[in-house]
Design an enzyme around this catalytic site. Sequence first.
Site, short mmCIF file in Angstrom:
data_model
loop_
_atom_site.label_atom_id
_atom_site.label_comp_id
_atom_site.label_asym_id
_atom_site.label_seq_id
_atom_site.Cartn_x
_atom_site.Cartn_y
_atom_site.Cartn_z
N LEU A 167 0.84 -1.20 0.00
CA LEU A 167 0.00 0.00 0.00
C LEU A 167 0.87 1.24 0.00
O LEU A 167 1.96 1.25 0.56
CB LEU A 167 -0.95 0.00 1.20
N ALA A 273 8.76 14.55 -11.80
CA ALA A 273 9.95 15.12 -11.15
C ALA A 273 9.50 15.91 -9.92
O ALA A 273 8.41 16.48 -9.90
CB ALA A 273 10.69 16.02 -12.12
N CYS A 281 9.58 4.38 3.47
CA CYS A 281 10.05 3.13 2.85
C CYS A 281 11.22 3.27 1.88
O CYS A 281 12.17 2.50 1.97
CB CYS A 281 8.89 2.48 2.10
#
Length: 475
Positions: A167, A273, A281
């Site tokens: 997720l 960008a 993470c």
Amino acid sequence: MTDMLEIKNVACIGAGYVGGPTCSVMAKMCPNIKFRVVDLNAERIAAWNSDILPIYEPGLDEVVSSCRGKNLFFDTNVDDAIKNADLIFISVNTPTKDYGISKGLAADLKHVESCARAIARVTTSGHKVVVEKSTVPVRAAESLEIILQANKTEESSFQVLSNPEFLAEGTAVRDLLNPDRVLIGGKKESEEGLQAIAALESIYLQWVPKEKIITMRTWSSELSKLAANAFLAQRISSINAISALCESTGADVSEVSQAIGMDSRIGPKFLQASVGFGGSCFQKDILNLVYICETLNLGEVADYWRSVVTMNDHQKRRFTNRVVTAMFNTVADKKIALLGFAFKKDTGDTRESPAICVAKFLLEEGAKLQIYDPKVPGRVIEADLKSSPKWCNVTIHDDVYDAVNGCHGLVVCTEWDLFKSLDFLRIYETMLKPAFLFDGRKFLDHEKLDDIGFNVHTIGRPSRNGNKSPFNGFK
Ligand code: UDX
Ligand code: ADP
């Protein structure tokens, strides 16, 4: 034919950004299974039991309120939850180690290990499926297994599975309801392993099509999670590297993204960008991968992945340099409004948010920051910036128009939708002139902002209104 293990009670250790939403959605989709989410942090659990959940995630309030007290429970009694569970998710945090050997690289597994020891201690009899949901290094499940086997009683048995969660914050409910795939890693070579895999699969099958559920060896599953995050982060660093080239050559990175994204082999996603990627993470998982490669003597492979993080750090620094350079090479004593502090829109999470680096760099340069974010609480911003010696130069605002009042420049770090509909004319009128605007997400209407009179700078394109400042170039 594999006998079916029936799962009636699920415990989830860790009520954070992964455990909370995951079990809430599972509870909604599996009304016949009882989900108990436990955490040592009593304040967090109290929030899960209140009207104001501890994390902001679109759609999550509705899911929680439809199941809480029915088949979804939040409490702090970890041992009791373990005792009563057939299947246990481990969803605790695995941050980058900040001490000792491999500090700054390896994942810190102390919380995972303490869960394994609690499970072994509490389970005096019966069979439990233990599912590693936290992102962990390859072969962590093996360590879990060793701890469980070394501490089990004659009447207890365990099977360990890897079931990484993919997720993304801000879209967690949608991602959980409709995952691209579900990975289950386990001991496919043994009858007990197949049984455990089938038991976990039976939960997902209540709403996920079978073809999206893939089973594999435990280590492949663990590595796939690290690799997926590394690939996603690498795309962002790649487009950010191109953005630097665009700013120096006059090309526009959005046009380049569109052109390369239309190649069906490349695809359009994750080519926006930005000031840099953040979140709990990407950096952690890449550093973890780097550490694994180094310990396996794969120096070149480690260097390859490390460069993704190096480019990200460079992008954050480059963007801030642009702010300073454009504002006549100094921001000392200038008021700068920093709009957006979360690492992306639709979350209140600031872990590894690029806004933290931008804020700290600007504070080092002597700026006075007026910070606004629609979802990040002031106490979180304070915790993130308090270590800066110039913390006294920060004010936090609940109202965006207060935050921008009297500023020399606006620096936008998060792509919140509401920023697109701000009254920029009103903002311009309250700012000092020239009024600088730095869009770190390249998502505002720059033409309109130019027309109002802003001196607009954004990622991946030279300033549109010419080099109004003689110090416009930056490296
Ligand atoms: C990520 C993975 O997407 C998810 O699968 C995994 O389970 C956890 O890590 P998350 O960190 O929540 O999820 O958010 P994500 O949407 O991936 O964005 C990460 C960062 O990259 C954000 O700072 C975002 O703003 C940035 N980003 C993303 C870009 O700069 N450009 C893009 O094109 C996409
Ligand atoms: P993630 O983003 O991976 O979900 P979070 O930090 O949001 O990480 O959540 C992890 C949660 O796990 C925290 O609320 C923390 O208190 C909890 N936790 C860590 N170790 C344990 C443990 N041994 N027992 C119970 N909960 C734990």
